[in-house]
Motif scaffolding. Structure first.
Motif, PDB file in Angstrom:
ATOM      1  N   HIS A  91       8.537  15.171-103.677  1.00  0.00           N
ATOM      2  CA  HIS A  91       8.457  14.358-102.146  1.00  0.00           C
ATOM      3  C   HIS A  91      10.056  13.184-101.923  1.00  0.00           C
ATOM      4  CE1 HIS A  91       6.338  11.181 -99.702  1.00  0.00           C
ATOM      5  NE2 HIS A  91       6.658  10.260-100.860  1.00  0.00           N
ATOM      6  N   CYS A  92      10.553  12.626-103.529  1.00  0.00           N
ATOM      7  CA  CYS A  92      11.678  12.320-103.321  1.00  0.00           C
ATOM      8  C   CYS A  92      12.915  12.512-102.543  1.00  0.00           C
ATOM      9  CB  CYS A  92      12.576  11.865-104.875  1.00  0.00           C
ATOM     10  SG  CYS A  92      12.984  13.613-105.504  1.00  0.00           S
ATOM     11  N   ALA A  93      11.879  13.567-101.848  1.00  0.00           N
ATOM     12  CA  ALA A  93      13.915  14.715-100.600  1.00  0.00           C
ATOM     13  C   ALA A  93      13.685  13.713 -99.694  1.00  0.00           C
ATOM     14  CB  ALA A  93      14.078  15.460-101.168  1.00  0.00           C
ATOM     15  N   ALA A  94      11.905  12.923 -99.275  1.00  0.00           N
ATOM     16  CA  ALA A  94      11.470  13.350 -97.689  1.00  0.00           C
ATOM     17  C   ALA A  94      12.226  11.857 -97.148  1.00  0.00           C
ATOM     18  CB  ALA A  94      10.232  12.658 -98.028  1.00  0.00           C
ATOM     19  N   PRO A  95      12.346  10.649 -97.502  1.00  0.00           N
ATOM     20  CA  PRO A  95      12.624   9.034 -97.272  1.00  0.00           C
ATOM     21  C   PRO A  95      15.093  10.221 -96.623  1.00  0.00           C
ATOM     22  CG  PRO A  95      11.720   8.497 -98.998  1.00  0.00           C
ATOM     23  CD  PRO A  95      11.919  10.896 -99.559  1.00  0.00           C
ATOM     24  N   THR A  96      14.670  10.416 -97.553  1.00  0.00           N
ATOM     25  CA  THR A  96      16.446  11.075 -96.488  1.00  0.00           C
ATOM     26  C   THR A  96      16.498  12.435 -95.979  1.00  0.00           C
ATOM     27  OG1 THR A  96      17.210  10.166 -99.089  1.00  0.00           O
ATOM     28  CG2 THR A  96      18.280  12.256 -97.827  1.00  0.00           C
ATOM     29  N   LEU A  97      15.122  13.198 -95.666  1.00  0.00           N
ATOM     30  CA  LEU A  97      15.321  13.748 -94.769  1.00  0.00           C
ATOM     31  C   LEU A  97      14.670  13.903 -93.998  1.00  0.00           C
ATOM     32  CD1 LEU A  97      14.043  17.071 -97.860  1.00  0.00           C
ATOM     33  CD2 LEU A  97      15.861  16.757 -96.558  1.00  0.00           C
ATOM     34  N   SER A  98      14.170  12.732 -93.315  1.00  0.00           N
ATOM     35  CA  SER A  98      13.221  11.791 -92.484  1.00  0.00           C
ATOM     36  C   SER A  98      14.504  11.224 -91.646  1.00  0.00           C
ATOM     37  CB  SER A  98      12.154  11.510 -93.463  1.00  0.00           C
ATOM     38  OG  SER A  98      11.288  11.731 -93.923  1.00  0.00           O
ATOM     39  N   ASP A  99      15.080  10.407 -92.351  1.00  0.00           N
ATOM     40  CA  ASP A  99      16.459   9.978 -91.906  1.00  0.00           C
ATOM     41  C   ASP A  99      17.568  11.089 -91.092  1.00  0.00           C
ATOM     42  OD1 ASP A  99      15.277   7.139 -92.849  1.00  0.00           O
ATOM     43  OD2 ASP A  99      16.759   7.471 -94.623  1.00  0.00           O
ATOM     44  N   GLN A 100      17.704  12.039 -92.457  1.00  0.00           N
ATOM     45  CA  GLN A 100      18.644  12.831 -91.648  1.00  0.00           C
ATOM     46  C   GLN A 100      17.969  13.486 -90.257  1.00  0.00           C
ATOM     47  OE1 GLN A 100      21.682  13.352 -92.402  1.00  0.00           O
ATOM     48  NE2 GLN A 100      21.184  11.970 -93.616  1.00  0.00           N
ATOM     49  N   LEU A 101      16.515  13.695 -90.276  1.00  0.00           N
ATOM     50  CA  LEU A 101      15.821  14.545 -88.682  1.00  0.00           C
ATOM     51  C   LEU A 101      16.070  13.601 -87.528  1.00  0.00           C
ATOM     52  CD1 LEU A 101      14.396  16.839 -87.526  1.00  0.00           C
ATOM     53  CD2 LEU A 101      11.938  15.485 -88.599  1.00  0.00           C
ATOM     54  N   ARG A 102      15.672  12.283 -87.954  1.00  0.00           N
ATOM     55  CA  ARG A 102      15.580  11.383 -86.437  1.00  0.00           C
ATOM     56  C   ARG A 102      17.309  10.816 -86.029  1.00  0.00           C
ATOM     57  NH1 ARG A 102      12.191   8.703 -89.790  1.00  0.00           N
ATOM     58  NH2 ARG A 102      13.518   7.835 -91.792  1.00  0.00           N
ATOM     59  N   SER A 103      18.342  11.301 -87.587  1.00  0.00           N
ATOM     60  CA  SER A 103      19.427  10.939 -86.591  1.00  0.00           C
ATOM     61  C   SER A 103      19.842  12.524 -85.910  1.00  0.00           C
ATOM     62  CB  SER A 103      20.343  11.314 -87.811  1.00  0.00           C
ATOM     63  OG  SER A 103      21.914  11.142 -87.621  1.00  0.00           O
ATOM     64  N   LEU A 104      19.484  13.967 -86.222  1.00  0.00           N
ATOM     65  CA  LEU A 104      19.310  15.126 -85.772  1.00  0.00           C
ATOM     66  C   LEU A 104      18.500  14.648 -83.940  1.00  0.00           C
ATOM     67  CD1 LEU A 104      20.540  18.004 -85.594  1.00  0.00           C
ATOM     68  CD2 LEU A 104      18.664  18.529 -86.901  1.00  0.00           C
ATOM     69  N   ASP A 105      17.594  13.669 -84.235  1.00  0.00           N
ATOM     70  CA  ASP A 105      16.517  13.674 -83.121  1.00  0.00           C
ATOM     71  C   ASP A 105      17.932  13.286 -81.934  1.00  0.00           C
ATOM     72  OD1 ASP A 105      15.214  15.884 -83.598  1.00  0.00           O
ATOM     73  OD2 ASP A 105      13.948  14.060 -84.097  1.00  0.00           O
ATOM     74  N   ALA A 106      18.271  12.176 -82.829  1.00  0.00           N
ATOM     75  CA  ALA A 106      18.867  10.946 -81.377  1.00  0.00           C
ATOM     76  C   ALA A 106      20.368  11.888 -81.183  1.00  0.00           C
ATOM     77  CB  ALA A 106      19.502   9.652 -82.241  1.00  0.00           C
ATOM     78  N   ARG A 107      20.815  13.166 -81.847  1.00  0.00           N
ATOM     79  CA  ARG A 107      21.705  13.229 -81.538  1.00  0.00           C
ATOM     80  C   ARG A 107      21.936  14.774 -80.653  1.00  0.00           C
ATOM     81  NH1 ARG A 107      23.611  13.996 -87.177  1.00  0.00           N
ATOM     82  NH2 ARG A 107      22.846  16.128 -86.842  1.00  0.00           N
ATOM     83  N   ILE A 108      20.389  15.267 -80.876  1.00  0.00           N
ATOM     84  CA  ILE A 108      19.844  15.833 -79.605  1.00  0.00           C
ATOM     85  C   ILE A 108      20.244  15.512 -78.303  1.00  0.00           C
ATOM     86  CG2 ILE A 108      18.352  17.559 -79.588  1.00  0.00           C
ATOM     87  CD1 ILE A 108      18.258  18.978 -81.980  1.00  0.00           C
ATOM     88  N   SER A 109      19.265  14.268 -78.421  1.00  0.00           N
ATOM     89  CA  SER A 109      18.603  14.141 -77.533  1.00  0.00           C
ATOM     90  C   SER A 109      20.444  12.980 -76.691  1.00  0.00           C
ATOM     91  CB  SER A 109      18.798  12.252 -77.462  1.00  0.00           C
ATOM     92  OG  SER A 109      18.191  11.301 -76.705  1.00  0.00           O
ATOM     93  N   THR A 110      21.035  12.472 -77.303  1.00  0.00           N
ATOM     94  CA  THR A 110      22.883  12.586 -76.700  1.00  0.00           C
ATOM     95  C   THR A 110      23.366  13.355 -75.603  1.00  0.00           C
ATOM     96  OG1 THR A 110      23.075  10.587 -78.163  1.00  0.00           O
ATOM     97  CG2 THR A 110      24.693  11.724 -76.993  1.00  0.00           C
ATOM     98  N   LEU A 111      23.308  14.873 -76.390  1.00  0.00           N
ATOM     99  CA  LEU A 111      23.460  16.187 -76.372  1.00  0.00           C
ATOM    100  C   LEU A 111      22.828  16.220 -74.808  1.00  0.00           C
ATOM    101  CD1 LEU A 111      24.850  18.090 -79.835  1.00  0.00           C
ATOM    102  CD2 LEU A 111      26.602  17.216 -77.922  1.00  0.00           C
ATOM    103  N   GLN A 112      21.824  16.463 -74.667  1.00  0.00           N
ATOM    104  CA  GLN A 112      21.315  16.418 -73.764  1.00  0.00           C
ATOM    105  C   GLN A 112      20.975  15.544 -72.388  1.00  0.00           C
ATOM    106  OE1 GLN A 112      16.815  16.642 -74.779  1.00  0.00           O
ATOM    107  NE2 GLN A 112      16.602  18.543 -75.768  1.00  0.00           N
ATOM    108  N   ASN A 113      21.381  14.184 -72.731  1.00  0.00           N
ATOM    109  CA  ASN A 113      22.293  13.739 -71.469  1.00  0.00           C
ATOM    110  C   ASN A 113      23.281  13.788 -71.172  1.00  0.00           C
ATOM    111  OD1 ASN A 113      19.028  12.098 -71.615  1.00  0.00           O
ATOM    112  ND2 ASN A 113      20.262  10.813 -73.336  1.00  0.00           N
ATOM    113  N   ALA A 114      24.647  14.028 -72.134  1.00  0.00           N
ATOM    114  CA  ALA A 114      25.676  14.833 -71.760  1.00  0.00           C
ATOM    115  C   ALA A 114      25.469  16.022 -70.590  1.00  0.00           C
ATOM    116  CB  ALA A 114      26.196  14.930 -72.457  1.00  0.00           C
TER     117      ALA A 114
END
Length: 130
Positions: A91-114
């Motif tokens: 479980h100790c990995a969950a917060p960091t991995l969740s942050d990484q997933l949110r960041s990846l989703d944001a980059r994907i959204s930016t790329l889709q908009n572009a």
């Protein structure tokens, strides 16, 4: 003929070439993993690297985490949360991995908009007379 303690230490553990053969990872990359504090080795009396028996498993974990798009600094954070020969995360990995997933989703959204904007530009370019 007696064996000196330095010679004896040279025979303990796995050499970098052996770890490379077992994992398919180049010695250069293994040294990089050490520089990034993802992998550890002991040094013999002659300065040669020696890895413990779990080093191939650790390298496998590193490779799997890299394949998930994580940076070496993020891997350094979560590597202590990995257990077993598979990639079992505590479980100790969950917060960091969740942050990484949110960041990846944001980059994907930016790329889709572009991409949408680029398609719009191409459409208007194609419609203009030459």
């Amino acid at each position: 003929m007696s064996v000196s303690s330095a010679d004896e230490a040279d025979h303990i553990g796995m050499k970098i070439g052996e770890l490379s053969r077992l994992t398919g990872v180049s010695p250069r990359l293994l040294r990089y993993y050490e520089e990034q504090e993802l992998l550890t080795s002991d040094r013999t009396g002659r300065g040669h690297r020696r890895y413990t028996g779990d080093a191939p498993m650790v390298v496998g974990h590193i490779r799997a985490l890299l394949a998930a798009g994580l940076t070496t600094s993020v891997i350094r954070e979560v590597l202590s949360c990995v257990r077993g020969p598979g990639l079992e995360l505590e479980h100790c990995a969950a917060p960091t991995l969740s942050d990484q997933l949110r960041s990846l989703d944001a980059r994907i959204s930016t790329l889709q908009n572009a991409r949408t904007a680029l398609v719009r530009l191409l459409t208007t370019t194609a419609e203009q007379p030459r």
